[in-house]
Enzyme design. Sequence first.
Site, PDB file in Angstrom:
ATOM      1  N   LYS A 208      35.444   3.876  46.885  1.00 47.45           N
ATOM      2  CA  LYS A 208      34.162   4.560  46.969  1.00 47.45           C
ATOM      3  C   LYS A 208      33.672   4.612  48.410  1.00 47.45           C
ATOM      4  O   LYS A 208      33.969   3.706  49.195  1.00 47.45           O
ATOM      5  CB  LYS A 208      33.110   3.796  46.137  1.00 47.45           C
ATOM      6  CG  LYS A 208      33.346   3.759  44.652  1.00 47.45           C
ATOM      7  CD  LYS A 208      32.271   2.917  43.979  1.00 47.45           C
ATOM      8  CE  LYS A 208      32.487   2.815  42.485  1.00 47.45           C
ATOM      9  NZ  LYS A 208      32.207   4.077  41.790  1.00 47.45           N
ATOM     10  N   ARG A 282      36.595   2.290  31.564  1.00 46.11           N
ATOM     11  CA  ARG A 282      37.209   2.630  30.276  1.00 46.11           C
ATOM     12  C   ARG A 282      38.454   1.785  30.014  1.00 46.11           C
ATOM     13  O   ARG A 282      38.811   1.522  28.860  1.00 46.11           O
ATOM     14  CB  ARG A 282      37.528   4.124  30.240  1.00 46.11           C
ATOM     15  CG  ARG A 282      38.564   4.585  31.228  1.00 46.11           C
ATOM     16  CD  ARG A 282      38.492   6.068  31.532  1.00 46.11           C
ATOM     17  NE  ARG A 282      37.294   6.395  32.305  1.00 46.11           N
ATOM     18  CZ  ARG A 282      36.947   7.618  32.674  1.00 46.11           C
ATOM     19  NH1 ARG A 282      37.708   8.654  32.323  1.00 46.11           N
ATOM     20  NH2 ARG A 282      35.854   7.834  33.371  1.00 46.11           N
TER      21      ARG A 282
END
Length: 434
Positions: A208, A282
Site C-alpha cells: 500500500k 478473504r
Amino acid sequence: MPATMNVILSHEAAAAHWGDRALLSFRDDEARIHVTDPAERVRKAQQAGRKLDAMGIKQVTLSGDDWSLESRWAFAQGFYNAKGGQQLDFGATGPEEQAELDARDRACRWVREMINGTPEDIYPASLATEAGKFLQSLAPGAVSYRTYSGEQLKDLGYVGIYEVGRGSERSPTLLELDFNPSGQADAPVAACLVGKGITFDSGGYSIKPSDGMAVMKSDMGGAATVTGALALAIQRGLNKRVKLFLCCAENLISGHAYKLGDIFTYKNGITVEILNTDAEGRLVLADGLLAASATGAPFILDAATLTGAAKMALGRDYNAVFSMNDDLALATVQAAREEYEKAWHLPLEPFHVGQLSSSFADMANIHGGEGMAGASTAAAFLSRFVPDNGRRWVHMDLSGSYQKAANDLWGAGGKGHGVRTIAAMLARVCEEQS
C-alpha cells in the site's frame, strides 16, 4: 469552565443572540441542545456530543426530561475521542435503561479501544487473547476459548491464516471461543460469528502507499466488532450457544511472506491463486468460515473491513451487507435500522463467483477484467466456504467501522458501528430457534 457540565435537551430554539438555528447555548454550568424537529433529535444529540468534546469539556451529566434512551446513547457516541478522559453520567430514568446503556458502552468502548490501539500493542495473539478475556469476564461460567498459532495452524489445515501471517515475526492466531450458557457439551450451536483480525496490513508485496497504510491498524475492525456484538448480546440475555472465530494475522513483507502466484489449498479442497497480496482478508476469513461451517450452525455471520470498493459505494456512513439469501440480507438491514445504525444491501449473485477466474486454480483471490464489482466479488469468494451455497450466511463489509478524520458525528478512529446490528441478528436467529 465548570467541573461538570449539565446538558439539557430542549425542543425550543436557541435565543437569537446564539445565532440562527444554533445547536448549543450555554449558561453557567449548563449547556442546552436545541432541536425543534423531533425527527432530528438523535442525530443532533450526537452532533452536540461531538461539539462539546471538541471544546475540551470532559465531564457531562445529561439532565432534564426530554432525553430518550437513543438520544442519550447518540450523545455518548459523539462525546468520545481516542485520547480519552471523558466522563459521562447518562442520567438514565431507570435501572433497565441504565443497564442497556452500560451494556452498549462496555461493548462499544472495548471495540473502539482495540481498533485505536497501536499495531505494536494489538498484534494477532494479543487481539485473540484480549477478546477471549473480555467475553469471559462477562460470563465466566459460560465462556471457554482456545487459540491456535503459528505452525499449529499449518498442521490443522488453516492455510489462509498461516500463509498470510507467516511473513511476520509475530505468529498468526485463530481464536475459537464458545459461549455455551447451558453448559451442556452436546448443546447445538445456534449461530457463529467470524471476524477478520488483520492487526496491521502493509498490503504485503502488493504494498500500500503510505497514506493508505497509515490507518491499517484498523484492519482488525471486523474481529473487534463481532466480539463487541457478542458481548452486547450476552449482556442483553443471550441464552443460546454461539461460537466466535477470530482470524488474526499481520500482513507484512519479508523473505518468508507469501507471494503473488502462490496457490493455497483449503480444507474443503478449493484451490486459490494469489494475484494480489493486499486481498488478504478473504484468505483468512475462509478458514474461519470453514471452522464455523463445521459446527453445523444454522446461521453464520462474518464481519470485515474487507474492501475499498464498499467504501467507494457507501462512504463511511453505512456498512455493506451481502448474502446469497436476500431475505436474510434484508433482515440484517432492518436490524440495523431498528438499532439506529446504518447498513445497505449490496448485490451478490452466483455469477460474481465466476468473475474470480484463474488459469492455475479453482479461483483467484481477486477478480479479473474491467468493470467488476470489487465488494461483490470479495463476498462471492467467501461464499465458497459456507454451506448451502451461502443461504444461511451474511457477510458485512464494515465501511463504517472507522473514521479516518473526525466529522460532525464521530471522533477519529474506531466507532463501534455494527455492534448493535450484529447483536440484534443474534437475538433474532436465537429466538427463531426457541
